[in-house]
Design a protein around this motif. Structure first.
Motif, PDB file in Angstrom:
ATOM      1  N   LYS A 124       0.827  -1.208   0.000  1.00  0.00           N
ATOM      2  CA  LYS A 124       0.000   0.000   0.000  1.00  0.00           C
ATOM      3  C   LYS A 124       0.864   1.263   0.000  1.00  0.00           C
ATOM      4  N   MET A 125       2.090   1.152   0.512  1.00  0.00           N
ATOM      5  CA  MET A 125       2.965   2.323   0.592  1.00  0.00           C
ATOM      6  C   MET A 125       3.775   2.564  -0.678  1.00  0.00           C
ATOM      7  N   ILE A 126       3.775   1.637  -1.614  1.00  0.00           N
ATOM      8  CA  ILE A 126       4.556   1.808  -2.841  1.00  0.00           C
ATOM      9  C   ILE A 126       4.094   3.018  -3.650  1.00  0.00           C
ATOM     10  N   PRO A 127       2.789   3.247  -3.856  1.00  0.00           N
ATOM     11  CA  PRO A 127       2.404   4.430  -4.643  1.00  0.00           C
ATOM     12  C   PRO A 127       2.877   5.752  -4.044  1.00  0.00           C
ATOM     13  N   ILE A 128       2.819   5.908  -2.725  1.00  0.00           N
ATOM     14  CA  ILE A 128       3.279   7.173  -2.141  1.00  0.00           C
ATOM     15  C   ILE A 128       4.796   7.261  -2.147  1.00  0.00           C
ATOM     16  N   SER A 129       5.481   6.117  -2.148  1.00  0.00           N
ATOM     17  CA  SER A 129       6.937   6.170  -2.233  1.00  0.00           C
ATOM     18  C   SER A 129       7.384   6.585  -3.631  1.00  0.00           C
ATOM     19  N   LEU A 130       6.547   6.337  -4.623  1.00  0.00           N
ATOM     20  CA  LEU A 130       6.876   6.744  -5.989  1.00  0.00           C
ATOM     21  C   LEU A 130       6.405   8.161  -6.309  1.00  0.00           C
ATOM     22  N   LEU A 131       5.226   8.540  -5.843  1.00  0.00           N
ATOM     23  CA  LEU A 131       4.638   9.840  -6.178  1.00  0.00           C
ATOM     24  C   LEU A 131       4.145  10.541  -4.911  1.00  0.00           C
ATOM     25  N   PRO A 132       5.047  11.109  -4.094  1.00  0.00           N
ATOM     26  CA  PRO A 132       4.625  11.671  -2.813  1.00  0.00           C
ATOM     27  C   PRO A 132       4.041  13.083  -2.877  1.00  0.00           C
ATOM     28  N   LEU A 133       4.384  13.835  -3.886  1.00  0.00           N
ATOM     29  CA  LEU A 133       3.934  15.222  -3.943  1.00  0.00           C
ATOM     30  C   LEU A 133       2.480  15.288  -4.387  1.00  0.00           C
ATOM     31  N   GLY A 134       1.699  16.127  -3.721  1.00  0.00           N
ATOM     32  CA  GLY A 134       0.277  16.231  -4.007  1.00  0.00           C
ATOM     33  C   GLY A 134      -0.552  15.246  -3.206  1.00  0.00           C
ATOM     34  N   LYS A 135       0.081  14.563  -2.261  1.00  0.00           N
ATOM     35  CA  LYS A 135      -0.608  13.588  -1.407  1.00  0.00           C
ATOM     36  C   LYS A 135      -0.499  14.033   0.042  1.00  0.00           C
ATOM     37  N   ASP A 136      -1.437  13.557   0.844  1.00  0.00           N
ATOM     38  CA  ASP A 136      -1.413  13.842   2.268  1.00  0.00           C
ATOM     39  C   ASP A 136      -1.718  12.557   3.022  1.00  0.00           C
ATOM     40  N   ILE A 137      -1.166  12.418   4.208  1.00  0.00           N
ATOM     41  CA  ILE A 137      -1.379  11.239   5.044  1.00  0.00           C
ATOM     42  C   ILE A 137      -2.290  11.665   6.192  1.00  0.00           C
ATOM     43  N   VAL A 138      -3.446  11.006   6.283  1.00  0.00           N
ATOM     44  CA  VAL A 138      -4.449  11.380   7.270  1.00  0.00           C
ATOM     45  C   VAL A 138      -4.928  10.137   8.012  1.00  0.00           C
ATOM     46  N   PRO A 139      -5.518  10.332   9.213  1.00  0.00           N
ATOM     47  CA  PRO A 139      -6.137   9.193   9.886  1.00  0.00           C
ATOM     48  C   PRO A 139      -7.274   8.618   9.041  1.00  0.00           C
ATOM     49  N   VAL A 140      -7.493   7.333   9.148  1.00  0.00           N
ATOM     50  CA  VAL A 140      -8.523   6.667   8.349  1.00  0.00           C
ATOM     51  C   VAL A 140      -9.891   7.286   8.607  1.00  0.00           C
ATOM     52  N   ASP A 141     -10.177   7.647   9.851  1.00  0.00           N
ATOM     53  CA  ASP A 141     -11.470   8.247  10.179  1.00  0.00           C
ATOM     54  C   ASP A 141     -11.671   9.575   9.462  1.00  0.00           C
ATOM     55  N   GLN A 142     -10.620  10.359   9.330  1.00  0.00           N
ATOM     56  CA  GLN A 142     -10.714  11.648   8.644  1.00  0.00           C
ATOM     57  C   GLN A 142     -10.884  11.452   7.147  1.00  0.00           C
ATOM     58  N   ALA A 143     -10.311  10.409   6.589  1.00  0.00           N
ATOM     59  CA  ALA A 143     -10.422  10.160   5.154  1.00  0.00           C
ATOM     60  C   ALA A 143     -11.830   9.736   4.780  1.00  0.00           C
ATOM     61  N   ARG A 144     -12.596   9.236   5.749  1.00  0.00           N
ATOM     62  CA  ARG A 144     -13.970   8.806   5.479  1.00  0.00           C
ATOM     63  C   ARG A 144     -14.964   9.943   5.529  1.00  0.00           C
ATOM     64  N   GLN A 145     -14.520  11.161   5.772  1.00  0.00           N
ATOM     65  CA  GLN A 145     -15.408  12.309   5.824  1.00  0.00           C
ATOM     66  C   GLN A 145     -15.295  13.131   4.559  1.00  0.00           C
ATOM     67  N   ASP A 146     -16.362  13.828   4.240  1.00  0.00           N
ATOM     68  CA  ASP A 146     -16.331  14.767   3.130  1.00  0.00           C
ATOM     69  C   ASP A 146     -15.443  15.935   3.509  1.00  0.00           C
ATOM     70  N   PRO A 147     -14.998  16.732   2.546  1.00  0.00           N
ATOM     71  CA  PRO A 147     -14.131  17.875   2.856  1.00  0.00           C
ATOM     72  C   PRO A 147     -14.732  18.854   3.865  1.00  0.00           C
ATOM     73  N   ILE A 148     -16.057  18.941   3.950  1.00  0.00           N
ATOM     74  CA  ILE A 148     -16.662  19.868   4.895  1.00  0.00           C
ATOM     75  C   ILE A 148     -16.836  19.242   6.279  1.00  0.00           C
ATOM     76  N   GLY A 149     -16.420  17.998   6.452  1.00  0.00           N
ATOM     77  CA  GLY A 149     -16.431  17.361   7.758  1.00  0.00           C
ATOM     78  C   GLY A 149     -17.629  16.477   8.025  1.00  0.00           C
ATOM     79  N   VAL A 150     -18.455  16.219   7.018  1.00  0.00           N
ATOM     80  CA  VAL A 150     -19.630  15.384   7.199  1.00  0.00           C
ATOM     81  C   VAL A 150     -19.255  13.934   6.910  1.00  0.00           C
ATOM     82  N   PRO A 151     -19.546  13.003   7.837  1.00  0.00           N
ATOM     83  CA  PRO A 151     -19.219  11.590   7.569  1.00  0.00           C
ATOM     84  C   PRO A 151     -19.979  11.062   6.349  1.00  0.00           C
ATOM     85  N   ARG A 152     -19.336  10.187   5.620  1.00  0.00           N
ATOM     86  CA  ARG A 152     -19.967   9.589   4.434  1.00  0.00           C
ATOM     87  C   ARG A 152     -20.888   8.468   4.811  1.00  0.00           C
TER      88      ARG A 152
END
Length: 135
Positions: free
Chosen positions: A107-135
């Motif tokens: 799972k870490m290979i894609p970010i090791s190849l292309l790290p710019l433009g990516k962010d690492i976030v907690p899984v719970d935060q990734a499941r929310q919409d940008p405005i903070g509403v859970p999906r």
């Protein structure tokens, strides 16, 4: 469960992979023009130390310099860091207990190849919409 997997990960591979990213960061900071790569490498090093419970997402907004930066990153650091993840995944997949660790490595290979433009976030935060509403 995440804590147990992270501790096992740290002992059997995470520390060595994080040291690889720290070496890439050090080289990037010394070369001065590649300082943004150094910050990306430090961000990924923390992810390599404790990956379970976090995920990679695209940063919001346009990133016009990310494509050129990622190409330079692949040439300088990305290919050997991705190779390290691949070899580590193969070694971890030998045992049944190591299979989740091998999947995390892959799972870490894609970010090791292309790290710019990516962010690492907690899984719970990734499941929310940008405005903070859970999906």
């Amino acid at each position: 469960m995440r804590l147990i997997l992270n501790v096992i990960w740290l002992i059997f591979g995470g520390l060595w992979l994080a040291l690889g990213y720290l070496l890439a960061a050090l080289i990037s900071f010394v070369l001065i023009i590649t300082i943004p790569f150094g910050f990306a490498a430090l961000r990924i090093a923390s992810f390599a130390l404790w990956p379970f419970g976090r995920t990679v997402v695209d940063k919001p907004g346009p990133r016009p310099g990310a494509l050129v930066g990622n190409i330079i990153w692949i040439i300088l650091f990305g290919w050997w860091l991705a190779l390290g993840h691949l070899l580590s995944a193969i070694a971890m997949a030998v045992t049944i207990i190591g299979i989740p660790l091998a999947l995390a490595d892959l799972k870490m290979i894609p970010i090791s190849l292309l790290p710019l433009g990516k962010d690492i976030v907690p899984v719970d935060q990734a499941r929310q919409d940008p405005i903070g509403v859970p999906r």
